[in-house]
Design a protein around this motif. Structure first.
Motif, PDB file in Angstrom:
ATOM      1  N   ALA A 205      30.667  48.148  32.457  1.00 20.28           N
ATOM      2  CA  ALA A 205      32.178  48.387  32.758  1.00 20.28           C
ATOM      3  C   ALA A 205      32.478  47.961  34.176  1.00 20.28           C
ATOM      4  O   ALA A 205      33.460  47.491  34.630  1.00 20.28           O
ATOM      5  CB  ALA A 205      32.630  49.686  32.438  1.00 20.28           C
ATOM      6  N   PHE A 206      31.640  48.498  35.194  1.00 23.03           N
ATOM      7  CA  PHE A 206      31.879  48.145  36.658  1.00 23.03           C
ATOM      8  C   PHE A 206      31.822  46.830  36.701  1.00 23.03           C
ATOM      9  O   PHE A 206      32.537  46.336  37.868  1.00 23.03           O
ATOM     10  CB  PHE A 206      30.760  49.191  37.352  1.00 23.03           C
ATOM     11  CG  PHE A 206      31.059  48.905  38.815  1.00 23.03           C
ATOM     12  CD1 PHE A 206      32.268  49.211  39.175  1.00 23.03           C
ATOM     13  CD2 PHE A 206      29.855  48.766  39.630  1.00 23.03           C
ATOM     14  CE1 PHE A 206      32.399  48.860  41.001  1.00 23.03           C
ATOM     15  CE2 PHE A 206      30.097  48.910  41.129  1.00 23.03           C
ATOM     16  CZ  PHE A 206      31.363  48.780  41.682  1.00 23.03           C
ATOM     17  N   PHE A 207      30.778  46.133  36.494  1.00 25.12           N
ATOM     18  CA  PHE A 207      30.692  44.650  36.342  1.00 25.12           C
ATOM     19  C   PHE A 207      31.905  43.912  36.048  1.00 25.12           C
ATOM     20  O   PHE A 207      32.313  43.188  36.820  1.00 25.12           O
ATOM     21  CB  PHE A 207      29.611  44.255  35.545  1.00 25.12           C
ATOM     22  CG  PHE A 207      29.454  42.574  35.532  1.00 25.12           C
ATOM     23  CD1 PHE A 207      28.560  41.977  36.677  1.00 25.12           C
ATOM     24  CD2 PHE A 207      30.177  41.774  34.553  1.00 25.12           C
ATOM     25  CE1 PHE A 207      28.535  40.524  36.431  1.00 25.12           C
ATOM     26  CE2 PHE A 207      30.166  40.461  34.512  1.00 25.12           C
ATOM     27  CZ  PHE A 207      29.154  39.805  35.464  1.00 25.12           C
ATOM     28  N   MET A 208      32.613  44.212  34.895  1.00 23.71           N
ATOM     29  CA  MET A 208      33.919  43.835  34.263  1.00 23.71           C
ATOM     30  C   MET A 208      34.792  43.801  35.204  1.00 23.71           C
ATOM     31  O   MET A 208      36.014  42.875  35.581  1.00 23.71           O
ATOM     32  CB  MET A 208      34.260  44.082  33.177  1.00 23.71           C
ATOM     33  CG  MET A 208      33.307  43.558  31.909  1.00 23.71           C
ATOM     34  SD  MET A 208      33.825  44.143  30.178  1.00 23.71           S
ATOM     35  CE  MET A 208      33.206  45.663  30.433  1.00 23.71           C
ATOM     36  N   CYS A 209      35.007  45.215  36.054  1.00 24.96           N
ATOM     37  CA  CYS A 209      36.095  45.353  36.939  1.00 24.96           C
ATOM     38  C   CYS A 209      35.938  44.670  38.248  1.00 24.96           C
ATOM     39  O   CYS A 209      36.933  44.129  38.569  1.00 24.96           O
ATOM     40  CB  CYS A 209      36.075  46.880  37.424  1.00 24.96           C
ATOM     41  SG  CYS A 209      36.650  47.960  36.220  1.00 24.96           S
ATOM     42  N   ILE A 210      34.796  44.293  38.757  1.00 27.01           N
ATOM     43  CA  ILE A 210      34.494  43.598  39.904  1.00 27.01           C
ATOM     44  C   ILE A 210      34.847  41.872  39.496  1.00 27.01           C
ATOM     45  O   ILE A 210      35.456  41.212  40.314  1.00 27.01           O
ATOM     46  CB  ILE A 210      33.198  43.691  40.350  1.00 27.01           C
ATOM     47  CG1 ILE A 210      32.919  44.994  40.934  1.00 27.01           C
ATOM     48  CG2 ILE A 210      32.838  42.794  41.489  1.00 27.01           C
ATOM     49  CD1 ILE A 210      31.509  45.515  41.200  1.00 27.01           C
ATOM     50  N   GLN A 211      34.586  41.670  38.274  1.00 26.45           N
ATOM     51  CA  GLN A 211      34.677  40.321  37.952  1.00 26.45           C
ATOM     52  C   GLN A 211      36.274  39.920  37.996  1.00 26.45           C
ATOM     53  O   GLN A 211      36.681  38.920  38.332  1.00 26.45           O
ATOM     54  CB  GLN A 211      34.001  40.025  36.560  1.00 26.45           C
ATOM     55  CG  GLN A 211      34.257  38.671  36.134  1.00 26.45           C
ATOM     56  CD  GLN A 211      33.093  37.669  36.597  1.00 26.45           C
ATOM     57  OE1 GLN A 211      31.757  38.270  36.916  1.00 26.45           O
ATOM     58  NE2 GLN A 211      33.289  36.651  37.237  1.00 26.45           N
ATOM     59  N   TYR A 212      36.907  41.166  37.515  1.00 25.30           N
ATOM     60  CA  TYR A 212      38.388  40.801  37.277  1.00 25.30           C
ATOM     61  C   TYR A 212      39.089  40.743  38.948  1.00 25.30           C
ATOM     62  O   TYR A 212      39.702  40.051  39.127  1.00 25.30           O
ATOM     63  CB  TYR A 212      39.076  42.058  36.611  1.00 25.30           C
ATOM     64  CG  TYR A 212      40.446  42.187  36.852  1.00 25.30           C
ATOM     65  CD1 TYR A 212      41.278  41.138  36.138  1.00 25.30           C
ATOM     66  CD2 TYR A 212      41.163  42.973  37.909  1.00 25.30           C
ATOM     67  CE1 TYR A 212      42.788  41.165  36.166  1.00 25.30           C
ATOM     68  CE2 TYR A 212      42.510  43.003  37.852  1.00 25.30           C
ATOM     69  CZ  TYR A 212      43.309  42.081  37.081  1.00 25.30           C
ATOM     70  OH  TYR A 212      44.701  42.101  37.318  1.00 25.30           O
ATOM     71  N   GLU A 213      38.442  41.562  39.695  1.00 30.53           N
ATOM     72  CA  GLU A 213      39.038  41.498  41.388  1.00 30.53           C
ATOM     73  C   GLU A 213      38.402  40.072  41.768  1.00 30.53           C
ATOM     74  O   GLU A 213      39.405  39.579  42.354  1.00 30.53           O
ATOM     75  CB  GLU A 213      38.198  42.448  42.138  1.00 30.53           C
ATOM     76  CG  GLU A 213      38.908  43.922  41.685  1.00 30.53           C
ATOM     77  CD  GLU A 213      40.331  44.053  42.175  1.00 30.53           C
ATOM     78  OE1 GLU A 213      40.681  43.557  43.058  1.00 30.53           O
ATOM     79  OE2 GLU A 213      41.118  44.893  41.330  1.00 30.53           O
ATOM     80  N   GLU A 214      37.293  39.703  41.091  1.00 36.00           N
ATOM     81  CA  GLU A 214      36.943  38.193  41.854  1.00 36.00           C
ATOM     82  C   GLU A 214      37.954  37.055  41.420  1.00 36.00           C
ATOM     83  O   GLU A 214      38.349  36.208  41.814  1.00 36.00           O
ATOM     84  CB  GLU A 214      35.668  37.899  41.248  1.00 36.00           C
ATOM     85  CG  GLU A 214      34.786  36.484  41.948  1.00 36.00           C
ATOM     86  CD  GLU A 214      33.554  36.127  41.432  1.00 36.00           C
ATOM     87  OE1 GLU A 214      33.615  35.850  40.113  1.00 36.00           O
ATOM     88  OE2 GLU A 214      32.741  36.698  42.177  1.00 36.00           O
ATOM     89  N   TYR A 215      38.332  37.138  40.251  1.00 39.89           N
ATOM     90  CA  TYR A 215      39.354  36.307  39.480  1.00 39.89           C
ATOM     91  C   TYR A 215      40.711  36.475  40.189  1.00 39.89           C
ATOM     92  O   TYR A 215      41.315  35.241  40.651  1.00 39.89           O
ATOM     93  CB  TYR A 215      39.379  36.430  38.053  1.00 39.89           C
ATOM     94  CG  TYR A 215      38.533  36.067  37.194  1.00 39.89           C
ATOM     95  CD1 TYR A 215      37.213  35.298  37.596  1.00 39.89           C
ATOM     96  CD2 TYR A 215      38.261  36.252  35.739  1.00 39.89           C
ATOM     97  CE1 TYR A 215      36.346  34.965  36.868  1.00 39.89           C
ATOM     98  CE2 TYR A 215      37.191  35.690  35.094  1.00 39.89           C
ATOM     99  CZ  TYR A 215      36.279  35.063  35.388  1.00 39.89           C
ATOM    100  OH  TYR A 215      35.351  34.534  34.528  1.00 39.89           O
TER     101      TYR A 215
END
Length: 296
Positions: A205-215
């Motif tokens: 879940a943390f990975f997906m949150c960071i991926q969203y911020e990167e986008y």
């Protein structure tokens, strides 16, 4: 099933409802892209999404009941399920191979044009790989370690308390002290497996949150040249696989809490989730070095 060892599945409505829900979601997306009335798109898409989630929950519940409580998953069935999972992961490998092929085909074509071509294309500022992408890599590698810890704990747990269900316990072949030690070891490994699975789900879940911020912080979009298209397609599909794997591991965590994988019982579902997660890890390593490091 008792004559052949295979599971003859009962008639089920879930394949049909699942197909209809996916068709509805796809139709809603197509309507959204072609500027259909938003009210129709939102209502039809929401109904289709609800039907898909409902189908997934009920279908997976039926499979859990068949394997855990009804004993339908014999050794032959589990062997075929393992082969099917391996073939599914192999198909996913070639799914991503096609995207890597497109990325390298376009990038090498641009580089081969020497002074005319440029990669990334002019005006596109690629994401620096040794900050957020490197953090995401560390997170996924850590989740791979924690899920392996859970797998080993479940495997050892299934071996430790085997004597608890052994009829020889009541006959006196195992002393009460040995019996208590087996139960204590089993409980210890069970807690380790649950903790490591919860940690893995949290890291996913943390990975997906960071991926969203990167986008959100990226200076380019999917419409900015072939670089933007291949970047968001590759990382986006990988993120979707991370989401599916996280849900898969979350379901297995609940099953661990309810002791569905205890005492040499079938734990193919956990094996499949862990295989899938390792596949997601390996794909991300390829994405990191190809798209982020080499593409930068």
């Amino acid at each position: 099933m008792f004559r052949t060892g295979y599971h003859l599945v009962d008639i089920s409505p879930w394949p049909f409802s699942g197909a209809m829900s996916v068709l509805g979601i796809t139709s809603s997306l197509v309507g959204y892209f072609h500027r259909a009335p938003l009210m129709w798109v939102y209502v039809f898409g929401s109904i289709s999404l609800f039907l898909l989630v409902f189908t997934m929950v009920r279908w997976w519940s039926d499979v859990v009941v068949e394997s855990t409580y009804l004993g339908c998953h014999t050794s032959l069935v589990v062997r075929n399920l393992r082969v099917g999972m391996v073939l599914f992961i192999l198909s996913e490998v070639f799914f991503f191979v096609s995207f890597f092929w497109a990325f390298f085909h376009v990038s090498i074509g641009e580089i081969s044009m020497r002074t005319i071509g440029q990669w990334p294309p002019l005006g596109v500022k690629a994401i620096y790989p040794w900050k957020v992408p490197a953090l995401n890599t560390a997170i996924l590698l850590g989740s791979g370690m924690s899920v392996t810890w859970a797998h080993k704990a479940v495997s050892v747990h299934n071996k430790c308390p085997a004597g608890v269900l052994n009829p020889n316990v009541s006959s006196g072949s195992i002393s009460p002290e040995e019996y208590n030690n087996l139960v204590e070891k089993g409980s210890c490994y069970q807690k380790q497996a649950i903790f490591s699975m919860v940690l893995t789900v949290a890291l996913g879940a943390f990975f997906m949150c960071i991926q969203y911020e990167e986008y959100y912080m990226a200076s380019f979009t999917i419409a900015d040249s072939a670089f933007g298209s291949t970047f968001f397609i590759m990382t986006g599909f990988h993120g979707m696989h991370v989401f599916v794997g996280t849900v898969f591991l979350f379901i297995c965590t609940l099953r661990l809490i309810y002791r569905h994988f205890s005492f040499n019982h079938h734990y193919f579902g956990l094996d499949a989730a862990i295989w899938y997660w390792h596949f997601v890890d390996v794909v991300w390593i390829g994405l990191f070095f190809a798209v982020y490091v080499w593409g930068y």
